[in-house]
Scaffold this motif. Structure first.
Motif, PDB file in Angstrom:
ATOM      1  N   ARG A  16       0.844  -1.200   0.000  1.00 19.50           N
ATOM      2  CA  ARG A  16       0.000   0.000   0.000  1.00 19.50           C
ATOM      3  C   ARG A  16       0.879   1.250   0.000  1.00 19.50           C
ATOM      4  N   LYS A  17       0.690   2.099  -0.975  1.00 20.48           N
ATOM      5  CA  LYS A  17       1.474   3.316  -1.066  1.00 20.48           C
ATOM      6  C   LYS A  17       0.811   4.427  -0.259  1.00 20.48           C
ATOM      7  N   GLY A  18       1.627   5.397   0.138  1.00 21.28           N
ATOM      8  CA  GLY A  18       1.084   6.546   0.850  1.00 21.28           C
ATOM      9  C   GLY A  18       1.957   6.974   2.012  1.00 21.28           C
ATOM     10  N   ASN A  19       2.275   6.053   2.925  1.00 19.75           N
ATOM     11  CA  ASN A  19       3.043   6.399   4.110  1.00 19.75           C
ATOM     12  C   ASN A  19       4.505   5.984   4.025  1.00 19.75           C
ATOM     13  N   GLY A  20       4.950   5.514   2.873  1.00 17.84           N
ATOM     14  CA  GLY A  20       6.335   5.091   2.735  1.00 17.84           C
ATOM     15  C   GLY A  20       6.494   4.153   1.563  1.00 17.84           C
ATOM     16  N   PRO A  21       7.730   3.708   1.305  1.00 22.00           N
ATOM     17  CA  PRO A  21       7.976   2.796   0.182  1.00 22.00           C
ATOM     18  C   PRO A  21       7.369   1.422   0.440  1.00 22.00           C
ATOM     19  N   THR A  22       7.096   0.715  -0.644  1.00 18.55           N
ATOM     20  CA  THR A  22       6.565  -0.637  -0.530  1.00 18.55           C
ATOM     21  C   THR A  22       7.685  -1.642  -0.718  1.00 18.55           C
ATOM     22  N   CYS A  23       7.467  -2.851  -0.241  1.00 18.56           N
ATOM     23  CA  CYS A  23       8.483  -3.904  -0.295  1.00 18.56           C
ATOM     24  C   CYS A  23       8.355  -4.689  -1.597  1.00 18.56           C
ATOM     25  N   ASP A  24       9.465  -4.821  -2.305  1.00 14.93           N
ATOM     26  CA  ASP A  24       9.474  -5.557  -3.564  1.00 14.93           C
ATOM     27  C   ASP A  24       9.864  -7.018  -3.384  1.00 14.93           C
ATOM     28  N   HIS A  25      10.268  -7.404  -2.171  1.00 12.31           N
ATOM     29  CA  HIS A  25      10.777  -8.748  -1.951  1.00 12.31           C
ATOM     30  C   HIS A  25       9.871  -9.598  -1.056  1.00 12.31           C
ATOM     31  N   VAL A  26       8.772  -9.033  -0.602  1.00 11.11           N
ATOM     32  CA  VAL A  26       7.905  -9.779   0.310  1.00 11.11           C
ATOM     33  C   VAL A  26       7.223 -10.924  -0.440  1.00 11.11           C
ATOM     34  N   PRO A  27       7.140 -12.125   0.142  1.00 10.32           N
ATOM     35  CA  PRO A  27       6.438 -13.235  -0.511  1.00 10.32           C
ATOM     36  C   PRO A  27       4.954 -12.922  -0.704  1.00 10.32           C
ATOM     37  N   GLU A  28       4.366 -13.554  -1.704  1.00  8.93           N
ATOM     38  CA  GLU A  28       2.988 -13.254  -2.059  1.00  8.93           C
ATOM     39  C   GLU A  28       2.026 -13.577  -0.925  1.00  8.93           C
ATOM     40  N   ASP A  29       2.267 -14.697  -0.227  1.00 14.19           N
ATOM     41  CA  ASP A  29       1.333 -15.055   0.840  1.00 14.19           C
ATOM     42  C   ASP A  29       1.390 -14.059   1.993  1.00 14.19           C
ATOM     43  N   VAL A  30       2.575 -13.530   2.265  1.00 10.59           N
ATOM     44  CA  VAL A  30       2.701 -12.517   3.319  1.00 10.59           C
ATOM     45  C   VAL A  30       2.015 -11.221   2.886  1.00 10.59           C
ATOM     46  N   ARG A  31       2.178 -10.856   1.628  1.00 13.20           N
ATOM     47  CA  ARG A  31       1.543  -9.635   1.122  1.00 13.20           C
ATOM     48  C   ARG A  31       0.023  -9.728   1.252  1.00 13.20           C
ATOM     49  N   LEU A  32      -0.537 -10.883   0.866  1.00  9.54           N
ATOM     50  CA  LEU A  32      -1.982 -11.075   0.978  1.00  9.54           C
ATOM     51  C   LEU A  32      -2.439 -11.039   2.431  1.00  9.54           C
ATOM     52  N   SER A  33      -1.643 -11.626   3.307  1.00  9.32           N
ATOM     53  CA  SER A  33      -1.989 -11.640   4.726  1.00  9.32           C
ATOM     54  C   SER A  33      -2.024 -10.220   5.290  1.00  9.32           C
ATOM     55  N   MET A  34      -1.073  -9.400   4.891  1.00 10.68           N
ATOM     56  CA  MET A  34      -1.049  -8.020   5.376  1.00 10.68           C
ATOM     57  C   MET A  34      -2.212  -7.219   4.787  1.00 10.68           C
ATOM     58  N   GLN A  35      -2.553  -7.463   3.521  1.00 10.36           N
ATOM     59  CA  GLN A  35      -3.713  -6.798   2.935  1.00 10.36           C
ATOM     60  C   GLN A  35      -4.987  -7.175   3.684  1.00 10.36           C
ATOM     61  N   GLN A  36      -5.114  -8.466   4.022  1.00 14.02           N
ATOM     62  CA  GLN A  36      -6.274  -8.927   4.763  1.00 14.02           C
ATOM     63  C   GLN A  36      -6.350  -8.257   6.127  1.00 14.02           C
ATOM     64  N   GLU A  41      -9.411 -13.560   0.325  1.00  9.22           N
ATOM     65  CA  GLU A  41      -9.470 -14.891   0.916  1.00  9.22           C
ATOM     66  C   GLU A  41      -9.649 -15.950  -0.160  1.00  9.22           C
ATOM     67  N   VAL A  42     -10.487 -15.662  -1.143  1.00  9.29           N
ATOM     68  CA  VAL A  42     -10.678 -16.608  -2.254  1.00  9.29           C
ATOM     69  C   VAL A  42      -9.374 -16.783  -3.023  1.00  9.29           C
ATOM     70  N   LYS A  43      -8.670 -15.670  -3.238  1.00  6.05           N
ATOM     71  CA  LYS A  43      -7.396 -15.752  -3.953  1.00  6.05           C
ATOM     72  C   LYS A  43      -6.392 -16.594  -3.176  1.00  6.05           C
ATOM     73  N   ARG A  44      -6.381 -16.432  -1.862  1.00  9.66           N
ATOM     74  CA  ARG A  44      -5.476 -17.222  -1.039  1.00  9.66           C
ATOM     75  C   ARG A  44      -5.777 -18.713  -1.166  1.00  9.66           C
ATOM     76  N   GLU A  45      -7.056 -19.059  -1.153  1.00  8.89           N
ATOM     77  CA  GLU A  45      -7.439 -20.468  -1.298  1.00  8.89           C
ATOM     78  C   GLU A  45      -7.066 -21.004  -2.672  1.00  8.89           C
ATOM     79  N   ASN A  46      -7.222 -20.179  -3.697  1.00 13.29           N
ATOM     80  CA  ASN A  46      -6.837 -20.615  -5.045  1.00 13.29           C
ATOM     81  C   ASN A  46      -5.332 -20.836  -5.144  1.00 13.29           C
ATOM     82  N   TYR A  47      -4.570 -19.960  -4.510  1.00  8.58           N
ATOM     83  CA  TYR A  47      -3.123 -20.134  -4.509  1.00  8.58           C
ATOM     84  C   TYR A  47      -2.745 -21.457  -3.833  1.00  8.58           C
ATOM     85  N   GLN A  48      -3.425 -21.769  -2.752  1.00 10.27           N
ATOM     86  CA  GLN A  48      -3.131 -23.020  -2.054  1.00 10.27           C
ATOM     87  C   GLN A  48      -3.435 -24.224  -2.943  1.00 10.27           C
ATOM     88  N   LYS A  49      -4.492 -24.139  -3.729  1.00 10.49           N
ATOM     89  CA  LYS A  49      -4.803 -25.231  -4.653  1.00 10.49           C
ATOM     90  C   LYS A  49      -3.700 -25.403  -5.681  1.00 10.49           C
TER      91      LYS A  49
END
Length: 830
Positions: A64-84, A240-248
């Motif tokens: 999420r942009k606005g309060n600082g730089p975003t991370c380009d190296h964070v794993p996708e599952d962690v990124r989704l978890s933080m968005q959630q 959440e649906v995207k996370r479940e699809n990734y797990q599949k």
């Protein structure tokens, strides 16, 4: 952004439950004005944040942009978890703003008891406010809270029926976050209003009073519906649906790899894995699987064409930059001895072919003929050096090759020579004893799941065992890891944790059953021994410069510009640490014994002489040995006598810094540009010398990159059908070159190696397993509950370039001259 200097890492208390805390490190320290400062550091990219709380780091991880730089190296599952997590918070806020005040939906009840409420008041409202603040409910409007208490108190005064009705209506409402927390104050109101115990039990169940844990206090707020939208346009439910699809998808990939028995190392190292997934996803559903005949037919044919096209691009640069022919010996499972030939240049490494040398490997004459054949195939004018192992038959064949082709050099693998030094250092009695003691610590930690989890939890996911380039290097990289953690006041390493110096970890270790077992007590005695740690620190001071040289020669295609200076620094560090000649001479002898062949190589001396960062920092005249090596390279690599004479004149200009070489911008660039870049940019006034410098400085020193390519060659040499042999040779050609291409771009620090993984068993086995395997604690061997290593182990402080550590200044002639004799203290190999 604040500097990391002067700050200390502190452990994150297990009582803090925010999910973002698992993905950052906390640093605290004092600013120059004495004000306490706290920074949060992302473990994936290393960025630090001052202020903004955990919400700012959460936005950083979520993208999420606005309060600082975003991370380009964070794993996708962690990124989704933080968005959630951010959506949960935003959803709760929207829910609160959209809800009417508490109890406002049941006006009939209010009307029925309004008259009674006017005459009933709580005895001490200040007491209630204090109790609410004690439970952390200071965020609700005080007037509204008093009004709600009055309503409930009046209901209690009217009787249990009215009280039940009021509580039932309250239970049907979806509470806002602070309303959930205020359940404790409402509970207090019920108590003071005289409600019956049965009514209170109903209310306790409603608000979760009976469960005072962190999870119990969250109550209904954790189940709020999410209807907010993230930056990608996905609602909370979509995430959440995207996370479940990734797990599949991951499960489908896992089942395929498990079924065919593929190495999971491919997933970690191959850049084509994600590319394959992206390509399939872009086409959509219904993509037919590749058939067996497709893969060994037109797909392989097209892949060969692509790889050869890339190889042609490499060949086109060899005329300017030159190249090194790498010869790597490989022992197959069926007993064959294979020689794999590759060519290394600044563009990368290209695999040529594999030859079954089982019948000629011990014949220096046959080896010479084989090397001669490959040199002709590559082109004599392109090759500056041929690098092989340092065994006797290679030495003889290499010297004969130099006699056949005076314009090239033979050189033993520098990485292999340095590894032999580390092996001999490890054989010294006192160093061997310290290594055995350190192994007893790590073996106990990695033997028990609970202890290993505890260690990783208080070292931010980092391991105590640090795999090195080789098995002998691992002995010293792990000792360095332990010594560095011991010396870092903020890092909660395994030694600090188990010694009881960790703030929270000390109590956890004391309460752990393994701290009371014989192995745990023995480990505690050892890590409490200051003499052990002093020895680790001394070994680190003596050996770390050699480890730096090893990393340089294994990772840099222009390592020849640094290897001479690196060995100088290694011997200088030993002399500075031990001072007395009788003390440091033993270690110098070990280095000189293994480096004897390398020290005679003119290319290494020329690489040092042509590196402007080192050349201009030599006080006085350049040492005769270095100049002699430079002149030898001129005579060998430049057949034209007229050009040789021009280069000699230009060396004088180079030495005196005349013309463009003496400009201020060129002087500053000596330390900021790579040596090859410096000559390309500033060497216009010395065109002939610059061309020679570019060819020399672009050379490697090691065959290490080829040794790490574990390609199965047996099928190629196991078939007698000429058509199938050619097909398998092409398949090996594609496999090897794709692997080399990926290694050139792969950043290993982004995906740490698990020391207990079978993939690195040859390197770290002595550090994570005992001599005998016991299953007596089978209950502690449940790998499914094992915490994995950190996805990106960020070092304490900024990353260090080994080349930058090689400071200028080379004035000790004793180091350059070397020792005239090899002392008896050297541990000769059998």
């Amino acid at each position: 952004m604040s500097s990391l200097v002067g700050l200390e890492y502190v452990p994150i208390s297990p009582l803090k439950q925010d999910p973002a805390l698992k993905h950052c490190q906390i640093l605290v320290g004092d600013e120059q004005n004495g004000v306490k400062v706290e920074l949060k550091k992302c473990i994936y990219c290393g960025k630090t944040f001052k202020g903004g709380g955990i919400h700012r780091i959460k936005e950083h991880l979520a993208g999420r942009k606005g309060n600082g730089p975003t991370c380009d190296h964070v794993p996708e599952d962690v990124r989704l978890s933080m968005q959630q997590s951010l959506n949960d918070r935003s959803g709760r806020r929207k829910k609160q703003r959209g809800n009417p005040p508490l109890l406002s939906n049941y006006s009939e009840t209010n009307n029925a008891i309004s008259d009674q409420c006017k005459s009933i008041r709580v005895a001490d409202s200040n007491l209630l406010v204090n109790q609410e603040e004690e439970f952390g409910t200071v965020n609700m409007n005080i007037e509204r809270r008093k009004r709600d208490r009055d309503d409930i108190s009046c209901a209690g005064a009217l009787g249990t029926d009215k009280m039940n009705d009021s509580l039932e209506l309250r239970a049907n409402l979806t509470p806002s976050p602070w309303e959930t927390d205020n359940a404790y104050s409402d509970y207090t109101v019920c108590k003071l209003s005289g409600a019956s115990s049965s009514n209170l039990s109903v209310y306790e169940e409603d608000v979760g009073i009976n469960n005072t844990s962190a999870n119990g206090r969250k109550g209904p707020s954790a189940t709020l519906a999410i209807d907010t939208i993230d930056n990608d346009g996905n609602t909370g439910n979509d995430i959440e649906v995207k996370r479940e699809n990734y797990q599949k998808v991951h499960m489908a990939i896992g089942r395929f790899l498990f079924e065919i028995g593929a190495s999971l190392d491919a997933v970690k190292n191959s850049g084509f894995f994600q590319s394959m997934i992206d390509t399939i996803a872009s086409v959509g559903q219904g993509v037919p699987a590749s058939s067996y005949h497709d893969l060994r037919g037109w797909v392989l044919k097209k892949a060969v064409e692509e790889v050869k096209s890339d190889a042609d691009k490499h060949v086109a640069t060899w005329t300017k930059t030159g190249c090194s022919l790498l010869v790597n010996k490989w022992n197959s499972r069926n007993g064959r001895i294979l020689l794999n030939f590759s060519v290394c240049s600044p563009e990368g490494t290209v695999f040529l072919k594999s030859v079954d040398a089982s019948d000629i490997i011990y014949s220096s004459g046959d080896l010479h003929e084989l090397l001669k054949q490959v040199v002709e195939e590559v082109g004599v004018t392109h090759i500056l050096q041929v690098i092989t192992d340092s065994e006797e038959q290679y030495t003889v064949a290499g010297k004969r090759l130099m006699a056949t082709y005076p314009t090239l050099y033979w050189a033993p693998c520098a990485a292999h020579c340095i590894d032999l030094m580390l092996e001999d250092f490890g054989k010294l009695e006192w160093i061997s004893s310290v290594i055995d003691q350190a192994r007893s610590i790590t073996q106990y930690i990695y033997k028990h799941r609970m202890v290993l989890n505890m260690m990783r939890r208080y070292t931010f996911g980092n391991d105590t065992v640090k795999p090195g380039t080789t098995r002998f290097a691992t002995n010293f990289t792990t000792l360095k890891q332990m010594a560095d953690r011991k010396g870092s006041p903020g890092a909660q390493s395994a030694p600090q944790l188990l010694r009881g110096r960790g703030r929270v970890g000390a109590h956890e270790w004391i309460d752990c059953s393994y701290s009371k077992k014989l192995g745990g007590l023995a480990m505690l005695d050892l890590i409490s021994n200051q003499s052990f740690w002093s020895s680790c620190i001394l070994i680190n001071c003596l050996i770390d410069p050699l480890l730096q040289v090893l990393r340089i020669v294994c990772s840099k295609t222009d390592a020849i510009a640094y290897i001479y200076a690196g060995l100088y620094r290694a011997k200088e560090a030993i002399k500075r640490e031990l001072v007395k000649r009788e003390a440091y001479i033993v270690y110098w002898n070990i280095i000189d014994h293994s480096w004897e062949q390398q020290r005679q190589l003119p290319l290494h001396a020329a690489g040092f002489c042509l590196n402007p960062k080192f050349f201009y920092r030599v006080k006085g005249d350049m040492h005769n040995k270095i100049l002699s090596g430079m002149f030898d390279c001129i005579e060998s690599l430049v057949p034209d006598i007229n050009i040789q004479d021009k280069i000699i004149k230009e060396i004088n200009l180079y030495q005196n810094g005349v013309g463009d070489l003496g400009r201020k911008i060129a002087i500053r660039a000596r330390d900021t540009l790579l040596p090859v870049e410096w000559w390309s940019t500033c060497g216009g006034c010395c065109a002939n010398l610059a061309r020679l410098a570019i060819r020399i400085l672009n050379q490697s020193c090691s065959i290490f990159g080829c040794e790490q390519n574990y390609i199965p060659f047996e099928p190629v040499h196991g078939t007698r059908n000429c058509l199938e042999h050619q097909r398998l040779s092409d398949l090996t050609f594609v496999k090897y070159n794709l692997r080399l291409k990926q290694m050139a771009h792969h950043k290993k620090e982004e995906d740490p190696i698990d020391p207990i993984s079978f993939d690195v068993v040859d390197i770290v086995e002595d550090w994570v397993t005992e001599d005998e395997f016991w299953l007596e604690d089978y209950g502690s061997s449940d790998w499914r509950s094992l915490e994995p290593p950190s996805i990106n182990m960020m070092p304490i402080g900024p990353p260090i370039d080994e080349v930058e550590i090689i400071d200028p200044g080379f004035d000790d002639c004793q180091i350059i001259d070397g020792l005239t004799e090899i002392k008896e203290q050297v541990l000769f190999r059998e």
